[in-house]
Motif scaffolding. Structure first.
Motif, short mmCIF file in Angstrom:
data_model
loop_
_atom_site.label_atom_id
_atom_site.label_comp_id
_atom_site.label_asym_id
_atom_site.label_seq_id
_atom_site.Cartn_x
_atom_site.Cartn_y
_atom_site.Cartn_z
N ARG A 233 17.55 0.83 1.73
CA ARG A 233 18.27 0.07 0.97
C ARG A 233 16.80 -0.62 -0.14
NH1 ARG A 233 22.77 -5.03 2.45
NH2 ARG A 233 23.11 -5.55 0.02
N LYS A 234 17.67 -1.56 -0.98
CA LYS A 234 16.66 -1.77 -1.59
C LYS A 234 16.83 -3.30 -2.05
CE LYS A 234 13.50 2.00 -3.58
NZ LYS A 234 13.85 2.71 -2.73
N HIS A 235 16.06 -4.51 -2.09
CA HIS A 235 16.81 -5.18 -3.05
C HIS A 235 15.75 -6.04 -3.29
CE1 HIS A 235 19.05 -6.11 0.76
NE2 HIS A 235 18.11 -5.89 1.61
N SER A 236 15.89 -6.94 -4.95
CA SER A 236 15.54 -7.01 -5.77
C SER A 236 14.81 -8.83 -5.39
CB SER A 236 16.33 -7.78 -6.70
OG SER A 236 17.07 -6.74 -6.85
N GLU A 249 11.60 -8.13 -11.94
CA GLU A 249 12.60 -7.81 -11.00
C GLU A 249 11.65 -6.61 -11.37
OE1 GLU A 249 16.36 -6.95 -10.23
OE2 GLU A 249 16.47 -7.97 -12.16
N PRO A 251 12.51 -3.96 -7.46
CA PRO A 251 12.98 -3.19 -6.53
C PRO A 251 11.41 -3.24 -5.14
CG PRO A 251 12.90 -1.43 -7.98
CD PRO A 251 12.15 -2.88 -8.60
N ASP A 321 17.87 -10.48 -1.26
CA ASP A 321 16.82 -11.16 -2.55
C ASP A 321 16.32 -11.26 -2.28
OD1 ASP A 321 18.19 -7.94 -3.47
OD2 ASP A 321 19.97 -9.23 -4.40
#
Length: 608
Positions: A233-236, A249, A251, A321
């Motif tokens: 899973r990627k977060h910003s 921004e 990822p 994030d």
């Protein structure tokens, strides 16, 4: 605890690694040696078995009856085919003829004959030498004769001085084995104690090394490291400048640290250690969240920075994030190219380089900023460091004895000597101190970055990123006190010029300390500025015959006394410190002992 364990693991690994090499080399050496050669079996004469005792020998009962009262033991034997008795007493052992009861004294000719009788090789015997003790027969307590034979294995025969019996037979194979055995069991004195304190300590150190390794294994690796990033899973990670303006921004896969995640996206945060948690340059400010500080954060950042939300990007895992303040514009992330336009020397160890970027910087950068210079692979000869420079003085040639090589591209940080906006041509100026290495009792190599820049001449190309940094002037009307040494005078010069240009009514004090007999950087410029401005005071300090090494604490106390004499509250002033770690440490201790709080101190210690 992780930084401490990492440091202990590194040094224990080095020590145990060296000893492991010794164990391996010594064990291999012993296994390759021929045991028969080590035991000198090929040069040891065979013992004649079953030799019949002579009937003409004295009777034991009569011998005991006539022996002195202090004789404690009597035994029979042979000496060069001659039957003898050995009479042992507290004074030693006497040899008497078994037939005539005459006392036999072993002299050098007899010892030579005895040594030859024990020896079966083809070497020629040298003259016997009487020894009190030898390490080659360390288990024998008493005087003994040494007889050397000039055969191919350098055999030596040791004969007991009182009995004439063979003690040991040694050769160069045994000596090599004995040396290897000493390193193997780490008994450097008697070479017999397998449980000596050194080997016990090595065993305990190896255990600690393993435990630290397990700790670092779990502390350094995360589950995400073993999962392809496309499945994570990627977060910003939202990057903003100090004003809150959104920059970019990015990822980042969950579990990745901010430094590595941004680098994969082409955002190069400043770092000299490449994300190794040892330089502190990649510090970023986390906005709108409370992230617990780690031991690495506390080791590299001040308490005030931690309270303000700064964390090391290389030690900040992405679990949600994040909004990150990077303290610079997106322009600084790009790799720039430029050309050295001029070089000015301040003695043999300080050099000012002016660099003209191929594309002018599009923004202004405040005093205290630094750039990161890309140091490529290079080979630098001694003469390259001062080639074409006429005013360097002496000293450098004695500090550098061999060429310098760099085989891995690295980045090194250097502060700007002035605000970028003060120059219409947008050149940047760097004050570089050459690091000769091998100082303070530690054997180190000359600095790669400083050697590379010292070898640059006008027209040479340079790659850099930045400017970066948060070493800044505070926008207040409090008096500014600049304390610097060596290359630390570069950013302090920029701050002094910025402050005098921005608010000429604020009192400024500049203390410049030199620990070497070399010119102070920007000395004439500071004198001129002090003449033009009644609010700028310049305090140069150079070594003298009476005081060859100026004491930093003494000079700072003089400065504080000057501030008080001008009716200035030293607890309202702002103090900006820049220089090497030793200078910063002494300056901070002196100021803190005078009651100056950490909130009044700003520093750049050039730690890496």
């Amino acid at each position: 605890m992780t930084p401490l364990f990492r440091k202990l693991h590194k040094w224990l690994g080095l020590i145990i690694g060296i000893q492991f090499v010794l164990w391996l080399a010594s064990g291999l050496t012993m296994s390759l040696l021929d045991p028969d050669l080590v035991d000198a079996k090929n040069t040891r004469a065979k013992v004649v078995e079953g030799q019949q005792w002579t009937e003409s020998a004295a009777d034991y009962d009569a011998l005991f009856a006539d022996a002195p009262a202090d004789v404690t033991a009597i035994r029979s034997g042979w000496l060069l085919g001659r039957p003898v008795f050995h009479l042992t007493s507290p004074h030693g052992t006497d040899i008497v003829d078994a037939r005539t009861m005459e006392r036999i004294v072993l002299d050098s000719p007899q010892i030579s004959r005895l040594a030859k009788s024990y020896y079966a090789g083809n070497g020629v015997a040298a003259s016997p030498r009487l020894l009190d003790h030898t390490g080659e027969a360390r288990d024998f307590d008493g005087k003994l004769w040494r007889v050397d034979f000039n055969d191919e294995n350098d055999t030596t025969v040791y004969v007991a001085a009182d009995t004439g019996e063979l003690v040991e037979m040694r050769n160069k194979s045994w000596r090599l084995f004995d040396l290897a055995w000493m390193f193997h069991i780490m008994d450097y004195t008697n070479r017999v104690n397998f449980n000596n304190p050194l080997i016990v300590a090595s065993g305990l150190s190896s255990l600690m090394l393993s435990l630290f390794g397990f700790w670092l294994l779990f502390a350094s690796f995360r589950f995400a490291d073993f999962v392809p990033s496309r499945f994570l899973r990627k977060h910003s990670v939202n990057l903003v400048d100090p004003s809150g303006l959104a920059l970019k921004e990015v990822p980042v896969p969950r579990g990745e640290d901010v430094f590595s995640g941004l680098r994969q996206a082409g955002v190069e945060l400043p770092s000299n250690c490449g994300g190794g948690q040892s330089c502190g340059l990649c510090a970023v400010r986390v906005r709108n969240q409370q992230i617990p500080a780690t031991a690495a954060d506390r080791a590299m950042l001040s308490a005030e920075e931690i309270r303000s939300g700064y964390r090391l990007a290389c030690n900040l895992p992405v679990k949600r994030d994040l909004c990150i303040e990077v303290g610079t514009s997106s322009e600084a992330w790009a790799v720039r190219t430029g050309v050295v336009s001029s070089v000015r020397s301040y003695g043999p160890y300080l050099r000012e380089l002016s660099i003209r970027p191929d594309e002018p910087l599009a923004e202004d950068y405040p005093a205290g900023s630094f750039v990161q210079v890309s140091v490529p692979e290079f080979d630098c000869q001694r003469g390259d460091l001062w080639r074409g420079i006429d005013d360097v003085g002496g000293g450098m040639d004695s500090d550098l004895k061999s060429p310098i090589s760099n085989r891995l591209q690295v980045r090194r940080s250097y502060s700007l000597c002035e605000e970028v906006k003060l120059r219409s041509d947008r050149e940047i100026r760097l004050l570089v101190r050459w690091s000769p290495g091998s100082g303070n009792g530690k054997v180190t190599r000359p600095g790669k970055g400083s050697s590379y820049l010292f070898a640059r001449r006008p027209g040479d190309a340079i790659e850099f990123t930045g400017p970066f940094g948060n070493f800044r002037l505070k926008p207040t009307d409090a008096p500014k006190v600049f304390l610097g040494s060596g290359a630390g005078m570069g950013p302090l010069r920029a701050m002094a010029l910025e402050q005098c240009g921005r608010n000429a009514d604020v009192n400024c004090f500049m203390l410049s300390v030199s620990h070497r007999k070399e010119p102070l950087p920007f000395h004439e410029e500071f004198l001129s500025l002090a003449d033009r401005s009644g609010k700028f005071t310049y305090l140069p300090t150079v070594p003298t015959a009476e005081e060859p090494d100026p004491v930093v604490a003494k000079q700072i106390r003089k400065l504080l006394a000057l501030l008080r004499s001008q009716n200035l509250d030293i607890h309202r002033c702002e103090y900006y410190l820049c220089g090497g770690p030793r200078f910063i440490r002494e300056a901070r201790m002196t100021l803190q002992s005078a009651g100056i709080s950490d909130a009044q101190l700003s520093q750049d210690d050039f730690l890496v």
